[in-house]
Motif scaffolding. Structure first.
Motif, PDB file in Angstrom:
ATOM      1  N   GLU A  87       0.818  -1.206   0.000  1.00  0.00           N
ATOM      2  CA  GLU A  87       0.000   0.000   0.000  1.00  0.00           C
ATOM      3  C   GLU A  87       0.858   1.265   0.000  1.00  0.00           C
ATOM      4  O   GLU A  87       0.455   2.296  -0.511  1.00  0.00           O
ATOM      5  CB  GLU A  87      -0.999   0.035   1.163  1.00  0.00           C
ATOM      6  N   ARG A  88       2.055   1.190   0.542  1.00  0.00           N
ATOM      7  CA  ARG A  88       2.963   2.351   0.540  1.00  0.00           C
ATOM      8  C   ARG A  88       3.730   2.451  -0.777  1.00  0.00           C
ATOM      9  O   ARG A  88       3.884   3.514  -1.330  1.00  0.00           O
ATOM     10  CB  ARG A  88       3.970   2.243   1.692  1.00  0.00           C
ATOM     11  N   TYR A  89       4.231   1.317  -1.266  1.00  0.00           N
ATOM     12  CA  TYR A  89       5.116   1.332  -2.429  1.00  0.00           C
ATOM     13  C   TYR A  89       4.456   0.922  -3.736  1.00  0.00           C
ATOM     14  O   TYR A  89       4.922   1.312  -4.801  1.00  0.00           O
ATOM     15  CB  TYR A  89       6.329   0.423  -2.171  1.00  0.00           C
ATOM     16  N   GLY A  90       3.436   0.114  -3.675  1.00  0.00           N
ATOM     17  CA  GLY A  90       2.855  -0.395  -4.913  1.00  0.00           C
ATOM     18  C   GLY A  90       3.819  -1.355  -5.580  1.00  0.00           C
ATOM     19  O   GLY A  90       4.360  -2.249  -4.937  1.00  0.00           O
ATOM     20  N   ARG A  91       4.087  -1.114  -6.846  1.00  0.00           N
ATOM     21  CA  ARG A  91       5.028  -1.962  -7.582  1.00  0.00           C
ATOM     22  C   ARG A  91       5.941  -1.084  -8.418  1.00  0.00           C
ATOM     23  O   ARG A  91       5.636   0.070  -8.678  1.00  0.00           O
ATOM     24  CB  ARG A  91       4.278  -2.971  -8.455  1.00  0.00           C
ATOM     25  N   ILE A  92       7.049  -1.637  -8.858  1.00  0.00           N
ATOM     26  CA  ILE A  92       8.003  -0.896  -9.690  1.00  0.00           C
ATOM     27  C   ILE A  92       7.380  -0.728 -11.077  1.00  0.00           C
ATOM     28  O   ILE A  92       7.001  -1.714 -11.709  1.00  0.00           O
ATOM     29  CB  ILE A  92       9.353  -1.643  -9.807  1.00  0.00           C
ATOM     30  N   VAL A  93       7.282   0.535 -11.529  1.00  0.00           N
ATOM     31  CA  VAL A  93       6.656   0.782 -12.831  1.00  0.00           C
ATOM     32  C   VAL A  93       7.605   1.410 -13.847  1.00  0.00           C
ATOM     33  O   VAL A  93       7.298   1.428 -15.043  1.00  0.00           O
ATOM     34  CB  VAL A  93       5.390   1.665 -12.700  1.00  0.00           C
ATOM     35  N   GLY A  94       8.730   1.932 -13.389  1.00  0.00           N
ATOM     36  CA  GLY A  94       9.627   2.563 -14.345  1.00  0.00           C
ATOM     37  C   GLY A  94      10.982   2.876 -13.752  1.00  0.00           C
ATOM     38  O   GLY A  94      11.237   2.652 -12.561  1.00  0.00           O
ATOM     39  N   ARG A  95      11.836   3.387 -14.619  1.00  0.00           N
ATOM     40  CA  ARG A  95      13.190   3.730 -14.204  1.00  0.00           C
ATOM     41  C   ARG A  95      13.627   4.979 -14.950  1.00  0.00           C
ATOM     42  O   ARG A  95      13.401   5.105 -16.152  1.00  0.00           O
ATOM     43  CB  ARG A  95      14.128   2.571 -14.526  1.00  0.00           C
ATOM     44  N   GLU A  96      14.239   5.906 -14.209  1.00  0.00           N
ATOM     45  CA  GLU A  96      14.828   7.110 -14.799  1.00  0.00           C
ATOM     46  C   GLU A  96      16.267   7.171 -14.320  1.00  0.00           C
ATOM     47  O   GLU A  96      16.529   7.541 -13.180  1.00  0.00           O
ATOM     48  CB  GLU A  96      14.064   8.359 -14.374  1.00  0.00           C
ATOM     49  N   GLY A  97      17.195   6.790 -15.168  1.00  0.00           N
ATOM     50  CA  GLY A  97      18.602   6.725 -14.773  1.00  0.00           C
ATOM     51  C   GLY A  97      18.793   5.621 -13.740  1.00  0.00           C
ATOM     52  O   GLY A  97      18.462   4.471 -13.988  1.00  0.00           O
ATOM     53  N   GLU A  98      19.300   5.980 -12.579  1.00  0.00           N
ATOM     54  CA  GLU A  98      19.513   5.005 -11.503  1.00  0.00           C
ATOM     55  C   GLU A  98      18.339   4.943 -10.537  1.00  0.00           C
ATOM     56  O   GLU A  98      18.370   4.205  -9.552  1.00  0.00           O
ATOM     57  CB  GLU A  98      20.790   5.354 -10.730  1.00  0.00           C
ATOM     58  N   VAL A  99      17.300   5.733 -10.782  1.00  0.00           N
ATOM     59  CA  VAL A  99      16.156   5.824  -9.880  1.00  0.00           C
ATOM     60  C   VAL A  99      14.999   4.988 -10.425  1.00  0.00           C
ATOM     61  O   VAL A  99      14.601   5.141 -11.583  1.00  0.00           O
ATOM     62  CB  VAL A  99      15.714   7.298  -9.703  1.00  0.00           C
ATOM     63  N   TYR A 100      14.472   4.118  -9.566  1.00  0.00           N
ATOM     64  CA  TYR A 100      13.308   3.308  -9.910  1.00  0.00           C
ATOM     65  C   TYR A 100      12.077   3.967  -9.299  1.00  0.00           C
ATOM     66  O   TYR A 100      12.124   4.445  -8.170  1.00  0.00           O
ATOM     67  CB  TYR A 100      13.463   1.883  -9.380  1.00  0.00           C
ATOM     68  N   ILE A 101      10.985   3.988 -10.040  1.00  0.00           N
ATOM     69  CA  ILE A 101       9.773   4.665  -9.592  1.00  0.00           C
ATOM     70  C   ILE A 101       8.676   3.629  -9.394  1.00  0.00           C
ATOM     71  O   ILE A 101       8.480   2.741 -10.233  1.00  0.00           O
ATOM     72  CB  ILE A 101       9.347   5.732 -10.616  1.00  0.00           C
ATOM     73  N   THR A 102       7.971   3.766  -8.266  1.00  0.00           N
ATOM     74  CA  THR A 102       6.884   2.833  -7.957  1.00  0.00           C
ATOM     75  C   THR A 102       5.551   3.422  -8.402  1.00  0.00           C
ATOM     76  O   THR A 102       5.451   4.611  -8.714  1.00  0.00           O
ATOM     77  CB  THR A 102       6.825   2.520  -6.450  1.00  0.00           C
ATOM     78  N   SER A 103       4.524   2.592  -8.384  1.00  0.00           N
ATOM     79  CA  SER A 103       3.193   3.031  -8.799  1.00  0.00           C
ATOM     80  C   SER A 103       2.601   4.058  -7.842  1.00  0.00           C
ATOM     81  O   SER A 103       1.659   4.757  -8.199  1.00  0.00           O
ATOM     82  CB  SER A 103       2.262   1.825  -8.930  1.00  0.00           C
ATOM     83  N   THR A 104       3.151   4.193  -6.625  1.00  0.00           N
ATOM     84  CA  THR A 104       2.669   5.205  -5.676  1.00  0.00           C
ATOM     85  C   THR A 104       3.518   6.474  -5.712  1.00  0.00           C
ATOM     86  O   THR A 104       3.314   7.373  -4.897  1.00  0.00           O
ATOM     87  CB  THR A 104       2.643   4.636  -4.248  1.00  0.00           C
ATOM     88  N   GLY A 105       4.488   6.543  -6.610  1.00  0.00           N
ATOM     89  CA  GLY A 105       5.298   7.742  -6.758  1.00  0.00           C
ATOM     90  C   GLY A 105       6.561   7.775  -5.918  1.00  0.00           C
ATOM     91  O   GLY A 105       7.282   8.760  -5.922  1.00  0.00           O
ATOM     92  N   VAL A 106       6.856   6.709  -5.203  1.00  0.00           N
ATOM     93  CA  VAL A 106       8.079   6.663  -4.401  1.00  0.00           C
ATOM     94  C   VAL A 106       9.253   6.363  -5.328  1.00  0.00           C
ATOM     95  O   VAL A 106       9.160   5.507  -6.210  1.00  0.00           O
ATOM     96  CB  VAL A 106       7.969   5.587  -3.291  1.00  0.00           C
ATOM     97  N   THR A 118      17.696   3.693  -0.830  1.00  0.00           N
ATOM     98  CA  THR A 118      17.218   4.997  -0.382  1.00  0.00           C
ATOM     99  C   THR A 118      15.920   5.290  -1.109  1.00  0.00           C
ATOM    100  O   THR A 118      15.722   4.862  -2.254  1.00  0.00           O
ATOM    101  CB  THR A 118      18.242   6.115  -0.660  1.00  0.00           C
ATOM    102  N   GLN A 119      15.045   5.999  -0.420  1.00  0.00           N
ATOM    103  CA  GLN A 119      13.746   6.291  -0.997  1.00  0.00           C
ATOM    104  C   GLN A 119      13.426   7.762  -0.844  1.00  0.00           C
ATOM    105  O   GLN A 119      13.915   8.431   0.059  1.00  0.00           O
ATOM    106  CB  GLN A 119      12.672   5.443  -0.330  1.00  0.00           C
ATOM    107  N   SER A 120      12.617   8.242  -1.748  1.00  0.00           N
ATOM    108  CA  SER A 120      12.168   9.623  -1.704  1.00  0.00           C
ATOM    109  C   SER A 120      10.734   9.660  -2.194  1.00  0.00           C
ATOM    110  O   SER A 120      10.415   9.104  -3.237  1.00  0.00           O
ATOM    111  CB  SER A 120      13.054  10.501  -2.590  1.00  0.00           C
ATOM    112  N   GLY A 121       9.902  10.324  -1.403  1.00  0.00           N
ATOM    113  CA  GLY A 121       8.501  10.468  -1.771  1.00  0.00           C
ATOM    114  C   GLY A 121       7.983  11.780  -1.232  1.00  0.00           C
ATOM    115  O   GLY A 121       8.755  12.640  -0.786  1.00  0.00           O
ATOM    116  N   THR A 122       6.681  11.947  -1.225  1.00  0.00           N
ATOM    117  CA  THR A 122       6.100  13.198  -0.749  1.00  0.00           C
ATOM    118  C   THR A 122       6.390  13.416   0.737  1.00  0.00           C
ATOM    119  O   THR A 122       6.640  14.545   1.150  1.00  0.00           O
ATOM    120  CB  THR A 122       4.584  13.224  -0.995  1.00  0.00           C
ATOM    121  N   ASP A 123       6.386  12.344   1.530  1.00  0.00           N
ATOM    122  CA  ASP A 123       6.669  12.494   2.964  1.00  0.00           C
ATOM    123  C   ASP A 123       8.116  12.913   3.194  1.00  0.00           C
ATOM    124  O   ASP A 123       8.407  13.741   4.058  1.00  0.00           O
ATOM    125  CB  ASP A 123       6.338  11.216   3.730  1.00  0.00           C
ATOM    126  N   THR A 124       9.050  12.383   2.402  1.00  0.00           N
ATOM    127  CA  THR A 124      10.458  12.760   2.526  1.00  0.00           C
ATOM    128  C   THR A 124      10.649  14.233   2.175  1.00  0.00           C
ATOM    129  O   THR A 124      11.397  14.948   2.849  1.00  0.00           O
ATOM    130  CB  THR A 124      11.325  11.902   1.581  1.00  0.00           C
TER     131      THR A 124
END
Length: 175
Positions: A87-106, A118-124
């Motif tokens: 519910e927090r992370y969802g699933r991996i949906v894409g990659r931009e360079g070395e950063v992987y993006i989840t379906s929840t935007g993390v 390391t993670q970055s999202g709206t709360d971070t």
């Protein structure tokens, strides 16, 4: 001060999912190794060693540096790590360079040598904003930030002084 905020966040730090170690041959530590971590992830057995303050990811059979993982292996490792909290992370949906993006935007980044995520999202970003406000880092200019902090402290002092005067006047009128 920033370390204190990071240590609070580390309680909820995302880590690769670890599995029980399989029975294996003994690893004989080298003289230069100051710390050893033997663990098992979804990618198999891992050997991490600390040499001169730098972590190295070694092949446990040859003790040579482990080749970096493919994008598919990284996705597998990260997907396994986020599976504990869908519910927090969802699933991996894409990659931009070395950063992987989840379906929840993390946004997730894997450090291969330490196997840390390391993670970055709206709360971070919100915690970072609170940090900047608290430590007077509103603008990019240190002198202006300091000046605004001094003005704020003066305003707070005047407000406290005014409150004290009102309190003492009311006390005198009541007696």
């Amino acid at each position: 001060m920033k370390a204190e905020i990071l240590s609070l966040c580390s309680v909820l730090q995302l880590s690769p999912k670890l599995y029980a170690l399989e029975e294996r041959d003994t690893i004989f530590p080298q003289k230069l190794w100051t710390e050893i971590r033997v663990l098992r992830s979804i990618l198999g057995g891992r050997l991490l060693v600390l040499v001169d303050g730098q972590w190295q990811h070694l092949d446990s059979n040859t003790l040579k540096p482990q080749t970096p993982p493919t994008e598919q292996q990284q996705t597998l490792l990260l997907s396994d790590a986020v599976s504990n909290n869908p519910e927090r992370y969802g699933r991996i949906v894409g990659r931009e360079g070395e950063v992987y993006i989840t379906s929840t935007g993390v946004e997730l980044t894997l450090d291969w040598n330490t196997l840390k995520i390391t993670q970055s999202g709206t709360d971070t970003k919100f915690i970072g904003l609170l940090y900047k406000i608290h430590y007077l880092q509103w603008l990019g200019n240190k002198q202006i930030n300091t000046g605004l902090g001094i003005v704020g402290l003066l305003a707070l002092s005047l407000l406290a002084y005014h409150g004290f005067i009102l309190y003492t006047r009311r006390r005198r009128e009541a007696s």
